[in-house]
Design an enzyme around this catalytic site. Structure first.
Site, PDB file in Angstrom:
ATOM      1  N   GLY A 106       0.835  -1.207   0.000  1.00  0.00           N
ATOM      2  CA  GLY A 106       0.000   0.000   0.000  1.00  0.00           C
ATOM      3  C   GLY A 106       0.863   1.248   0.000  1.00  0.00           C
ATOM      4  O   GLY A 106       1.962   1.242   0.553  1.00  0.00           O
ATOM      5  N   GLU A 155      -9.313  -0.371  13.072  1.00  0.00           N
ATOM      6  CA  GLU A 155     -10.120  -1.198  12.156  1.00  0.00           C
ATOM      7  C   GLU A 155     -10.060  -2.690  12.516  1.00  0.00           C
ATOM      8  O   GLU A 155     -10.961  -3.451  12.200  1.00  0.00           O
ATOM      9  CB  GLU A 155      -9.645  -0.997  10.715  1.00  0.00           C
ATOM     10  CG  GLU A 155      -8.174  -1.389  10.511  1.00  0.00           C
ATOM     11  CD  GLU A 155      -7.651  -1.146   9.105  1.00  0.00           C
ATOM     12  OE1 GLU A 155      -8.406  -0.669   8.249  1.00  0.00           O
ATOM     13  OE2 GLU A 155      -6.458  -1.453   8.863  1.00  0.00           O
ATOM     14  N   ARG A 189      -3.710   7.774   4.384  1.00  0.00           N
ATOM     15  CA  ARG A 189      -2.551   7.395   3.577  1.00  0.00           C
ATOM     16  C   ARG A 189      -2.242   8.378   2.457  1.00  0.00           C
ATOM     17  O   ARG A 189      -1.136   8.385   1.923  1.00  0.00           O
ATOM     18  CB  ARG A 189      -2.815   6.028   2.946  1.00  0.00           C
ATOM     19  CG  ARG A 189      -2.184   4.933   3.716  1.00  0.00           C
ATOM     20  CD  ARG A 189      -2.468   3.572   3.207  1.00  0.00           C
ATOM     21  NE  ARG A 189      -2.580   3.378   1.783  1.00  0.00           N
ATOM     22  CZ  ARG A 189      -3.046   2.244   1.251  1.00  0.00           C
ATOM     23  NH1 ARG A 189      -3.435   1.260   2.037  1.00  0.00           N
ATOM     24  NH2 ARG A 189      -3.128   2.083  -0.049  1.00  0.00           N
ATOM     25  N   GLY A 213       6.525  -2.692   2.969  1.00  0.00           N
ATOM     26  CA  GLY A 213       6.234  -3.166   4.316  1.00  0.00           C
ATOM     27  C   GLY A 213       6.594  -4.636   4.480  1.00  0.00           C
ATOM     28  O   GLY A 213       7.412  -5.193   3.737  1.00  0.00           O
ATOM     29  N   ASP A 214       5.937  -5.231   5.432  1.00  0.00           N
ATOM     30  CA  ASP A 214       6.178  -6.609   5.806  1.00  0.00           C
ATOM     31  C   ASP A 214       6.150  -7.567   4.601  1.00  0.00           C
ATOM     32  O   ASP A 214       7.111  -8.310   4.361  1.00  0.00           O
ATOM     33  CB  ASP A 214       5.052  -6.947   6.808  1.00  0.00           C
ATOM     34  CG  ASP A 214       5.179  -8.315   7.362  1.00  0.00           C
ATOM     35  OD1 ASP A 214       6.275  -8.634   7.829  1.00  0.00           O
ATOM     36  OD2 ASP A 214       4.180  -9.060   7.321  1.00  0.00           O
ATOM     37  N   GLY A 267      -4.578   0.544  10.505  1.00  0.00           N
ATOM     38  CA  GLY A 267      -3.524  -0.041  11.328  1.00  0.00           C
ATOM     39  C   GLY A 267      -3.437  -1.542  11.218  1.00  0.00           C
ATOM     40  O   GLY A 267      -2.602  -2.179  11.839  1.00  0.00           O
ATOM     41  N   ARG A 268      -4.376  -2.116  10.462  1.00  0.00           N
ATOM     42  CA  ARG A 268      -4.466  -3.578  10.316  1.00  0.00           C
ATOM     43  C   ARG A 268      -4.537  -4.260  11.681  1.00  0.00           C
ATOM     44  O   ARG A 268      -5.422  -3.918  12.451  1.00  0.00           O
ATOM     45  CB  ARG A 268      -3.304  -4.112   9.476  1.00  0.00           C
ATOM     46  CG  ARG A 268      -3.709  -5.303   8.630  1.00  0.00           C
ATOM     47  CD  ARG A 268      -2.552  -5.844   7.833  1.00  0.00           C
ATOM     48  NE  ARG A 268      -2.199  -5.037   6.672  1.00  0.00           N
ATOM     49  CZ  ARG A 268      -2.862  -5.056   5.514  1.00  0.00           C
ATOM     50  NH1 ARG A 268      -3.907  -5.821   5.381  1.00  0.00           N
ATOM     51  NH2 ARG A 268      -2.480  -4.313   4.498  1.00  0.00           N
ATOM     52  N   ASP A 309       1.114   1.622   9.368  1.00  0.00           N
ATOM     53  CA  ASP A 309       0.670   0.860  10.534  1.00  0.00           C
ATOM     54  C   ASP A 309       1.718   0.803  11.652  1.00  0.00           C
ATOM     55  O   ASP A 309       1.385   0.477  12.788  1.00  0.00           O
ATOM     56  CB  ASP A 309       0.330  -0.592  10.122  1.00  0.00           C
ATOM     57  CG  ASP A 309      -0.698  -0.656   9.006  1.00  0.00           C
ATOM     58  OD1 ASP A 309      -1.469   0.310   8.859  1.00  0.00           O
ATOM     59  OD2 ASP A 309      -0.716  -1.664   8.277  1.00  0.00           O
ATOM     60  N   ARG A 322     -22.783   8.133  16.012  1.00  0.00           N
ATOM     61  CA  ARG A 322     -22.365   8.245  14.603  1.00  0.00           C
ATOM     62  C   ARG A 322     -20.966   7.681  14.475  1.00  0.00           C
ATOM     63  O   ARG A 322     -20.168   7.783  15.400  1.00  0.00           O
ATOM     64  CB  ARG A 322     -22.336   9.711  14.151  1.00  0.00           C
ATOM     65  CG  ARG A 322     -23.688  10.398  14.161  1.00  0.00           C
ATOM     66  CD  ARG A 322     -24.578   9.880  13.029  1.00  0.00           C
ATOM     67  NE  ARG A 322     -25.813  10.640  12.936  1.00  0.00           N
ATOM     68  CZ  ARG A 322     -26.932  10.374  13.630  1.00  0.00           C
ATOM     69  NH1 ARG A 322     -26.951   9.361  14.486  1.00  0.00           N
ATOM     70  NH2 ARG A 322     -28.010  11.118  13.471  1.00  0.00           N
TER      71      ARG A 322
END
Ligand code: F6P
Length: 364
Positions: free
Chosen positions: A11, A237, A291, A117-118, A185-186, A142, A282
């Site tokens: 991403g 999330e 991002r 990333g990872d 943030g996964r 993240d 809400r």
């Protein structure tokens, strides 16, 4: 003559362009070094015709404050799992890694810098084990990589989330409402934890702590007297209720392997109503706003340092290494070590303790 190929994978993340610019600027100080960029991670090498661009000082001028990546990115597949459509119309994956390494040799590439990333660094490690001279640069909003104190993009995401909380406080207070702010943030709660502290939230729900709906309700009620008051819940999330599961879906996109986390806040709103919450609720899902756009100064500086260090590592021939931030220095660690364990919020984390000390509740 040395030829470096740069790729951005996974991403996108604010600061990628600052890394690319720093690589080019540092490489231009060496005699006869050339930097090329592969479009959309390693796709540019494997596509026919190839999509490779020359990255010279003109190409990277002024890009340090631009979001995204000028060489594009993808989080669908890779050289080891290349998605392709079969004759019957279904999708499968192929391993094109050896072919890619041959192509890089044919292109006279002396070093590859893989910014990702990872998942991207796992690809780096496998390519390194196959003999590719590769350097990793960690990237993710993240902040879930354990071998670096911080990844660039994270602070920008926290800033966006905090500004959103600031805005939502005023409308929550005006309407006496509960607001749930869902952040990315996964499986890591870093963005939620930091923005909850920075934004002065009352409740923070993170993947590392399963929440009890009754406890969340209790914290909300403390914020209201005779139906007057408001409450801000910052929710990652990946947060889930006790004994429950994460909320989201598997997108029907060829080569996309991740479960897409989305809607934890919608689930929580319903769960609070079912548990008897009488207040208006809400939710706001910040999504990719975290991002996109310009990186804040902190991330531009970190990204620039990472890019500069990556070229130093190429010069020293330290392949299989990844640049890393260990305050106050930029160092290098082996990619193998870097991908060995993720960085999640632990129960003894100092910021978590401070947040509890500030009265923020985590639903436990
Ligand atoms: O890893 C970065 C991240 O933004 C996560 O926080 C989020 O869960 C995911 O990527 C979203 O991925 P996509 O851009 O594929 O929807």
């Amino acid at each position: 003559m040395k030829r470096i190929l740069v790729a951005t994978g996974g991403g996108d993340c604010p600061g990628l362009n600052a890394v690319i610019r720093a690589i080019v600027k540092r490489a231009s100080q060496e005699k006869d070094w050339e930097v090329l960029g592969s479009i959309q991670a390693f796709n540019g090498i494997l596509w026919e015709p190839q999509e490779i661009v020359r990255l010279d000082e003109k190409a990277v001028a002024g890009i340090h404050y631009r979001g995204g990546t000028i060489i594009e990115t993808t989080n669908k597949g890779g050289p080891f799992t290349w998605p392709f459509k079969k004759a019957d119309g279904t999708w499968d994956v192929a391993d094109r890694s050896e072919e890619m390494i041959r192509k890089l040799q044919y292109m006279n590439i002396d070093a590859v810098i893989n910014i990702g990333g990872d998942g991207s660094q796992r690809i780096s490690q496998r390519l390194f084990e196959m003999g590719l001279p590769i350097i990793g640069v960690p990237k993710t909003i993240d902040n879930d990589l354990s071998s670096t104190d911080m990844t660039f993009g994270f602070q920008t995401a926290v800033q966006v989330a905090t500004e959103a909380v600031d805005k939502l406080v005023t409308t929550a207070q005006s309407h006496n409402r509960v607001f749930i702010v869902e952040v990315m943030g996964r499986n890591a709660g870093w963005i939620a934890l930091h923005s909850a502290v920075a934004g002065g939230a009352e409740v923070c729900l993170i993947p590392e702590i399963e929440y009890d709906i009754e406890k969340v309700l209790e914290s909300i009620e403390k914020r209201f007297q005779h139906n007057r008051g408001f409450c801000i819940i910052v929710m990652a999330e990946g947060a889930k209720p006790k004994g429950g599961t994460v909320v989201g879906a598997q997108p029907d996109e060829p080569g996309y392997e991740n479960f897409r986390l989305h809607g934890a806040s919608v689930y929580l709103r319903e769960a609070l109503k079912n548990a008897g919450c009488q207040h208006d609720i809400r939710e706001t899902i910040l999504g990719h706003l975290q991002r996109g756009g310009v990186p804040i100064a902190y991330d531009r500086v970190l990204a620039s340092r990472f890019g500069e260090k990556a070229v130093e590592l190429v010069k020293e021939g330290k392949f299989g290494q990844m640049v890393s931030f260990r305050f106050p220095n930029i160092i290098d660690v082996s990619i193998k070590e870097a991908i060995s364990q993720p960085n999640f919020v632990t129960m003894d984390n100092d910021l978590l303790k401070a947040a509890r000390g500030l009265g923020i509740t985590f639903g436990d």
